[in-house]
Design a protein around this motif. Structure first.
Motif, short mmCIF file in Angstrom:
data_model
loop_
_atom_site.label_atom_id
_atom_site.label_comp_id
_atom_site.label_asym_id
_atom_site.label_seq_id
_atom_site.Cartn_x
_atom_site.Cartn_y
_atom_site.Cartn_z
N THR A 449 76.13 97.32 -34.70
CA THR A 449 75.87 98.72 -34.43
C THR A 449 76.89 99.25 -33.42
O THR A 449 77.69 98.50 -32.87
N LYS A 450 76.82 100.55 -33.17
CA LYS A 450 77.71 101.16 -32.17
C LYS A 450 77.44 100.60 -30.78
O LYS A 450 78.31 100.67 -29.90
N LEU A 451 76.26 100.03 -30.56
CA LEU A 451 75.89 99.51 -29.24
C LEU A 451 76.09 98.01 -29.12
O LEU A 451 75.79 97.43 -28.07
N THR A 452 76.56 97.37 -30.19
CA THR A 452 76.71 95.91 -30.16
C THR A 452 77.84 95.50 -29.22
O THR A 452 78.98 95.93 -29.38
N PRO A 453 77.53 94.65 -28.23
CA PRO A 453 78.60 94.14 -27.37
C PRO A 453 79.41 93.08 -28.11
O PRO A 453 78.99 92.57 -29.14
N GLU A 454 80.56 92.75 -27.57
CA GLU A 454 81.35 91.68 -28.16
C GLU A 454 80.60 90.36 -28.02
O GLU A 454 80.06 90.04 -26.95
N LEU A 455 80.53 89.59 -29.11
CA LEU A 455 79.80 88.32 -29.07
C LEU A 455 80.68 87.25 -28.42
O LEU A 455 81.77 86.94 -28.91
N GLN A 456 80.18 86.71 -27.34
CA GLN A 456 80.92 85.67 -26.63
C GLN A 456 80.66 84.32 -27.28
O GLN A 456 79.53 83.99 -27.65
N SER A 457 81.72 83.54 -27.45
CA SER A 457 81.61 82.24 -28.08
C SER A 457 80.60 81.36 -27.35
O SER A 457 80.65 81.22 -26.13
N GLY A 458 79.66 80.79 -28.12
CA GLY A 458 78.66 79.91 -27.54
C GLY A 458 77.49 80.60 -26.88
O GLY A 458 76.57 79.94 -26.37
N SER A 459 77.49 81.94 -26.88
CA SER A 459 76.41 82.69 -26.22
C SER A 459 75.14 82.69 -27.07
O SER A 459 75.16 82.38 -28.27
N LEU A 460 74.01 83.05 -26.43
CA LEU A 460 72.75 83.19 -27.15
C LEU A 460 72.88 84.24 -28.24
O LEU A 460 72.31 84.10 -29.33
N GLU A 461 73.62 85.31 -27.94
CA GLU A 461 73.82 86.37 -28.93
C GLU A 461 74.51 85.82 -30.18
O GLU A 461 74.04 86.04 -31.32
N GLU A 462 75.60 85.10 -30.01
CA GLU A 462 76.33 84.56 -31.17
C GLU A 462 75.47 83.55 -31.92
O GLU A 462 75.40 83.57 -33.16
N LEU A 463 74.82 82.66 -31.18
CA LEU A 463 73.96 81.65 -31.80
C LEU A 463 72.86 82.30 -32.63
O LEU A 463 72.57 81.89 -33.76
#
Length: 535
Positions: A449-463
């Motif tokens: 989405t327009k509000l999605t932050p960049e996914l950091q490698s190994g982060s909970l978000e990316e996982l």
């Protein structure tokens, strides 16, 4: 990759090249008309097949959404000419590549009154990391998609918005192979009103054979918000200054109005209905049970259809978030104390009890005691979340899950979402800091989405994105969300009528049975006066 031009049944389309979160390219085709514009004589009517065009049509930007008020910013957007879809694919057919890919068709939410398929909210960059073809659709909303009249001669029986979805799925059947999509492996999925729509499509004979799997996120056809109030004709007549609620006269007046004035009428009806609060959660302008006719979308109560087994039996995933009811804080910013003023308004319409009766007051008191029986609980915000989670969403999702597992020969799966991270979209919008996962938070893990932050490698978000995408696309590919290769995650088992297996998608994946058992048993006891709800 070169800028793509392909030919569908209606003509040629010029697409563009986009890239997913791994910087891998895919093809994007947007703003494709799947039906005639529902304007003029086609306002409120069933959708009609699309017309051909000459030359090459620009398909590099989103088509207009249905005229409505933006869910977040509240400004008016869109137009009546809104029946467009987007298609995203990693590959196009060629002499060396003729393999067809699983297709996933997304149906957006928005309480049947707002929302669209626009890439600002439903960007394909997460799902297009997998080898699937993604379709996102618009459909008519509010009065444009769900006006209904009893008089069959008027040709407005209701559910035009749901019939738009059927037309979109027919377009997919005819054209998706041009995008390397397999018309014999189509999964429909959606959230909130989109989840309820997915479930309605499972139940509708009009949609038979148009899809092969379904994922209903935070919504089902048993939810009260997925049903229309039965007093709208009276309200329309009052606002239009008509002496009697004559349907023919009402339709004539509505058809004469420009789109902005028609929408003003719609909002006045919505405000009037909100003030009355006597429809047990039903919405103005939402799906209805139609009178039997060749073009009817649904003609019986959803529960009756499920219990009869007369529906499109396919693998289904149902799911919910831990605090769906946070949506109500975002909408209304509850006063203190947060305890509802009138518990009779929370009695499900399916119980068919007369408001003000002894039975109604007794049920209302039971609900109050269960959720607010502890001293001081009237001020606890989590009780507010739970009562709205259960009454508006979860109870009916659980009922639907169990009844399908009892009548279908196909697997029925259930999930609970509990992961909290920077991708919980609606909690971010509502500035909610309390523990729990809001209604709509799952969107941020499937779409960029327009509000999605960049996914950091190994982060909970990316996982978590990888988990959601893998489960959803595995289900689309195989009818089973479990990974084919060896995995540390527990097996996601199908539901049984007497054992509600589920997985919890949190920081870790866990498996269990009979979630929220005490709360769900309370509602089973309340519904014991309706034997048809028993498994």
């Amino acid at each position: 990759m070169t800028e793509p031009i392909i030919c569908v049944e209606q003509g040629k389309l010029q697409g563009k090249i986009s890239s997913n979160i791994r910087n891998e390219n895919f093809y994007s085709f947007q703003g494709i008309p799947y039906a005639k514009p529902p304007i003029g004589a086609l306002r409120f009517k069933d959708p009609q097949p699309p017309e051909p065009w000459t030359g090459v049509r620009d398909a590099t930007k989103d088509g207009s959404e249905c005229y409505s008020r933006d869910m977040i910013f509240k400004k008016l957007v869109g137009s009546e000419d809104c029946l467009f879809l987007n298609v995203y694919t990693q590959q196009l057919p060629s002499n060396t590549n003729k393999t067809l890919k699983p297709v996933m068709v997304w149906i957006h939410g928005g309480a049947f009154r707002s929302g669209s398929n626009k890439t600002d909210v439903y960007g394909p960059e997460f799902l297009l990391t997998e080898d699937i073809v993604l379709v996102t659709i618009n459909y008519r909303l509010g009065i444009f998609g769900f006006l209904s009249f009893e008089d069959a001669s008027l040709g407005v029986p209701g559910n035009a918005g749901l019939k738009d979805m059927v037309m979109a799925l027919k377009w997919v059947q005819k054209n998706i192979s041009k995008f390397s999509g397999d018309p014999n492996n189509v999964t429909i999925f959606g959230e909130s009103a989109g989840g309820a729509s997915v479930h309605y499509l499972v139940l509708s004979p009009l949609a038979a054979g148009l899809f092969h799997k379904a994922i209903a996120q935070s919504g089902c056809a048993l939810n009260a918000f997925a049903r229309e109030r039965n007093d709208l004709t009276v309200h329309l007549a009052s606002i239009l200054d008509l002496k009697t609620p004559n349907e023919k006269e009402i339709l004539q007046r509505l058809n004469e109005l420009p789109v902005d004035k028609l929408y003003e009428i719609y909002e006045k009806v919505a405000v009037m209905c909100d003030a009355l609060q006597n429809a047990a959660g039903k919405l103005p302008f939402a799906p209805v049970i139609e009178k039997p006719s060749p073009g009817a979308f649904i003609t019986e109560e959803p529960l009756k259809i499920i219990k009869s087994g007369s529906y499109n039996k396919i693998p289904i995933v149902f799911g919910y978030t831990t605090r769906e009811g946070m949506l109500f804080e975002i909408w209304i910013k509850p006063r203190k104390p947060t305890m509802p003023k009138d518990f009779e308004t929370l009695i499900p319409f399916m119980l068919e009890v007369e408001r003000g009766s002894d039975s109604s007051k007794n049920i209302a008191n039971k609900i109050k005691q269960f959720y607010y029986g502890t001293p001081g609980s009237e001020d606890q915000l989590d009780n507010f979340y739970l009562i709205h989670t259960d009454n508006s969403f979860l109870r009916d999702i659980m009922f639907a899950t169990q009844h399908h597992s009892a009548t279908s020969d196909q697997p029925i799966f259930l999930y609970r979402m509990s992961v909290e991270s920077k991708l919980n979209l609606f909690k971010k919008i509502g500035s909610i800091t309390a523990p729990g996962v809001s209604h709509g938070d799952d969107i941020g893990y499937l779409f960029k989405t327009k509000l999605t932050p960049e996914l950091q490698s190994g982060s909970l978000e990316e996982l978590s994105v990888n988990r959601f995408v893998k489960y959803w696309t595995n289900f689309a590919k195989f009818g089973n969300p479990n990974p084919k290769d060896k995995s540390d995650a527990p097996e996601w088992k199908p539901v049984k009528p007497d054992e509600i297996n589920f997985i919890d998608i949190g920081e870790n994946i866990t498996a269990g049975t009979n979630p929220e058992s005490e709360r769900m048993q309370f509602w089973r006891d309340i519904f014991s006066i309706k034997p048809q709800y028993s498994i």
